[in-house]
Design an enzyme around this catalytic site. Structure first.
Site, PDB file in Angstrom:
ATOM      1  N   CYS A 120      37.612   8.733 -25.848  1.00 54.62           N
ATOM      2  CA  CYS A 120      38.603   9.586 -25.401  1.00 54.62           C
ATOM      3  C   CYS A 120      39.222   8.646 -24.002  1.00 54.62           C
ATOM      4  CB  CYS A 120      38.115  10.690 -24.702  1.00 54.62           C
ATOM      5  SG  CYS A 120      37.301  11.466 -26.047  1.00 54.62           S
ATOM      6  N   HIS A 261      42.848  13.821 -19.790  1.00 52.31           N
ATOM      7  CA  HIS A 261      42.374  13.900 -21.330  1.00 52.31           C
ATOM      8  C   HIS A 261      42.373  15.245 -21.327  1.00 52.31           C
ATOM      9  CE1 HIS A 261      40.237  13.759 -24.842  1.00 52.31           C
ATOM     10  NE2 HIS A 261      39.063  13.926 -24.171  1.00 52.31           N
ATOM     11  N   ASN A 291      41.326  18.871 -28.745  1.00 58.17           N
ATOM     12  CA  ASN A 291      40.848  17.595 -28.081  1.00 58.17           C
ATOM     13  C   ASN A 291      41.006  16.363 -29.120  1.00 58.17           C
ATOM     14  OD1 ASN A 291      39.617  15.433 -27.387  1.00 58.17           O
ATOM     15  ND2 ASN A 291      37.878  16.425 -26.427  1.00 58.17           N
TER      16      ASN A 291
HETATM   17  O1  UT7 Z   1      36.411  14.412 -25.449  1.00 58.25           O
HETATM   18  C1  UT7 Z   1      35.344  14.012 -24.696  1.00 58.25           C
HETATM   19  C2  UT7 Z   1      34.842  14.829 -23.395  1.00 58.25           C
HETATM   20  N1  UT7 Z   1      34.430  16.430 -24.140  1.00 58.25           N
HETATM   21  C3  UT7 Z   1      34.163  17.213 -23.187  1.00 58.25           C
HETATM   22  O2  UT7 Z   1      34.846  16.906 -22.028  1.00 58.25           O
HETATM   23  C4  UT7 Z   1      33.594  18.268 -23.527  1.00 58.25           C
HETATM   24  C5  UT7 Z   1      32.962  18.894 -22.366  1.00 58.25           C
HETATM   25  N2  UT7 Z   1      32.190  20.217 -22.629  1.00 58.25           N
HETATM   26  C6  UT7 Z   1      32.709  21.265 -22.771  1.00 58.25           C
HETATM   27  O3  UT7 Z   1      33.907  21.303 -22.822  1.00 58.25           O
HETATM   28  C7  UT7 Z   1      31.849  22.566 -23.072  1.00 58.25           C
HETATM   29  O4  UT7 Z   1      30.687  22.101 -22.720  1.00 58.25           O
HETATM   30  C8  UT7 Z   1      31.831  23.248 -24.480  1.00 58.25           C
HETATM   31  C9  UT7 Z   1      33.302  23.758 -24.682  1.00 58.25           C
HETATM   32  C10 UT7 Z   1      31.489  22.201 -25.419  1.00 58.25           C
HETATM   33  C11 UT7 Z   1      30.867  24.293 -24.579  1.00 58.25           C
HETATM   34  O5  UT7 Z   1      31.028  25.146 -23.341  1.00 58.25           O
HETATM   35  P1  UT7 Z   1      29.971  25.920 -22.502  1.00 58.25           P
HETATM   36  O6  UT7 Z   1      30.384  26.947 -21.641  1.00 58.25           O
HETATM   37  O7  UT7 Z   1      29.026  24.535 -22.061  1.00 58.25           O
HETATM   38  O8  UT7 Z   1      28.930  26.493 -23.526  1.00 58.25           O
HETATM   39  P2  UT7 Z   1      27.312  26.107 -24.024  1.00 58.25           P
HETATM   40  O9  UT7 Z   1      27.426  24.793 -24.676  1.00 58.25           O
HETATM   41  O10 UT7 Z   1      26.586  26.272 -22.940  1.00 58.25           O
HETATM   42  O11 UT7 Z   1      26.951  27.130 -24.907  1.00 58.25           O
HETATM   43  C12 UT7 Z   1      26.950  28.785 -24.339  1.00 58.25           C
HETATM   44  C13 UT7 Z   1      26.689  29.467 -25.329  1.00 58.25           C
HETATM   45  C14 UT7 Z   1      25.523  29.067 -26.480  1.00 58.25           C
HETATM   46  O12 UT7 Z   1      24.866  30.161 -26.935  1.00 58.25           O
HETATM   47  P3  UT7 Z   1      23.573  30.616 -26.199  1.00 58.25           P
HETATM   48  O13 UT7 Z   1      22.456  29.519 -26.250  1.00 58.25           O
HETATM   49  O14 UT7 Z   1      23.925  30.791 -24.694  1.00 58.25           O
HETATM   50  O15 UT7 Z   1      23.181  31.957 -26.855  1.00 58.25           O
HETATM   51  C15 UT7 Z   1      26.176  28.160 -27.685  1.00 58.25           C
HETATM   52  O16 UT7 Z   1      25.255  28.540 -28.778  1.00 58.25           O
HETATM   53  O17 UT7 Z   1      27.763  29.509 -26.584  1.00 58.25           O
HETATM   54  C16 UT7 Z   1      27.112  29.179 -27.946  1.00 58.25           C
HETATM   55  N3  UT7 Z   1      28.432  28.650 -28.558  1.00 58.25           N
HETATM   56  C17 UT7 Z   1      29.447  29.094 -29.291  1.00 58.25           C
HETATM   57  N4  UT7 Z   1      29.503  30.584 -29.296  1.00 58.25           N
HETATM   58  C18 UT7 Z   1      30.577  30.979 -30.013  1.00 58.25           C
HETATM   59  C19 UT7 Z   1      28.658  27.190 -28.639  1.00 58.25           C
HETATM   60  N5  UT7 Z   1      29.874  26.891 -29.332  1.00 58.25           N
HETATM   61  C20 UT7 Z   1      30.160  28.228 -29.654  1.00 58.25           C
HETATM   62  C21 UT7 Z   1      31.209  28.591 -30.408  1.00 58.25           C
HETATM   63  N6  UT7 Z   1      31.623  30.183 -30.589  1.00 58.25           N
HETATM   64  N7  UT7 Z   1      32.427  27.903 -30.911  1.00 58.25           N
END
Ligand code: UT7
Length: 338
Positions: A120, A261, A291
């Protein structure tokens, strides 16, 4: 005897082009594929829809379309390009690289052509390479492309990643110019931290883990520790920007447009708040394109130009961050070819 030193050429960024495939994948479409919801995707990422390459489109097809758009917008003859850099993490082949293919596809006349991969941050590394080669006299007119078909390395059963990544391409034209200091590409800041290599990776398909009949499909797809990458992204976006602005003797108040980004709307909001830059000075198109890794910054730049957010003479701060871990910032005055 008086010194008669010739002024060093400066690298001037004079145009941008873009291409996204026709096929649109909405959050409603994803709701039918994995256990997710439009509400979750929009509130956690800001993404509403993204573009996915057709089955017969590879990365060079997207890159060539973006280059054609760039050449057309800037009125440039492809034969005048003497350097082409394609930043990508999803090349058509292990080799040959994409750049020589894109050069031929777009009618260029045997330019220097190579690929660069910093995921990225790749587009920032490509601009740094083109700037160095133009300012040292190796090249006079360079095209830098960021192009990805991430849809080919997405695990479409993994809701944590399949809602984020998408396909697209963007390109810029960088020319040698005898302009004054304070014009063109003003500064570059690049860095890396390989200790974070497993936070964002495709485990198999390289020399460490070649693909065999026993390789699980998921190992050939993107793996991401989202929370860790989120923390890194918000921190490095601010730190890299501040280091670059400090080296250039500027502050965030001198910046007219931040093109970072497009990974997550929340990352952009957190970082821009900490940096003290107004929301209307932050380019944002991830709601429509998701992304797109190395394509994300030139796509956002083209979008800002088309919407009128990017104006001639603007001081533009571009910041990339991603797998490696890597990051890169470029400060440039937007001086389109009239
Ligand atoms: O391009 C390279 C750079 N990449 C980035 O910068 C990405 C950086 N990270 C992020 O943007 C965020 O961490 C994400 C968008 C990937 C995830 O958001 P988050 O608020 O950090 O969510 P999380 O991973 O902490 O997950 C929270 C909950 C989990 O459920 P539990 O364990 O709390 O029950 C996940 O299983 O959300 C769940 N979850 C989803 N639920 C519905 C994860 N993905 C999804 C989904 N739909 N698509």
């Amino acid at each position: 005897m008086a010194a008669t030193g010739r002024a060093r050429p400066r690298a001037r960024l004079v145009g941008v082009g873009a291409y996204v495939p026709d096929r649109v994948l909405t959050n409603a479409d994803l709701e039918k594929m994995v256990d997710t919801s439009d509400e979750w995707i929009v509130s956690r990422t800001g993404i509403r829809e993204r573009h996915i390459a057709a089955d017969d489109q590879a990365t060079t097809d997207l890159a060539a379309a973006a280059v054609r758009d760039l050449l057309q917008r800037t009125g440039t003859d492809p034969g005048d390009i003497d350097l082409l850099i394609v930043a990508t993490t999803t090349p058509d082949y292990v080799f040959p690289p994409c750049a020589p293919l894109v050069a031929t596809m777009t009618g260029m006349d045997c330019p220097a052509a190579f690929d660069t991969n910093a995921v990225c941050s790749g587009f920032m590394y490509g601009i740094a390479q083109a700037t160095g080669m133009v300012e040292s006299g190796i090249a006079r007119r360079a095209v830098v492309v960021g192009a990805e078909t991430l849809s080919r390395i997405i695990d479409w059963d993994d809701r944590a990643t399949c809602v984020l990544f998408a396909d697209g391409a963007g390109a810029v034209l960088i020319e040698a110019d005898e302009g004054q200091p304070g014009t063109g590409v003003i500064g570059v800041e690049l860095g890396s931290d390989g200790a974070g290599r497993s936070d964002l990776c495709v485990p198999a398909g390289g020399s460490r883990a070649p693909i065999t009949g026993d390789t699980p499909h998921t190992d050939t797809c993107i793996h991401m520790n989202g929370r860790e990458v989120f923390r890194f992204a918000t921190r490095i976006l601010v730190e890299s920007s501040q280091r670059l602005l400090g080296e250039a003797g500027m502050t965030i108040d001198d910046v007219d447009l931040l093109v970072a980004h497009q990974a997550n709307e929340r990352i952009l909001h957190h970082a821009s708040e900490r940096m003290g830059i107004a929301p209307d000075k932050v380019a944002m198109n991830l709601d429509r394109v998701g992304n797109t890794s190395s394509a994300s910054i030139p796509l956002a730049l083209a979008d800002a130009l088309d919407s009128g957010q990017l104006q001639e003479g603007a001081m533009v701060l571009m910041v990339g961050f991603g797998a490696g871990l890597t990051w890169g910032s470029v400060l440039v005055r937007w001086e389109p070819r009239s």
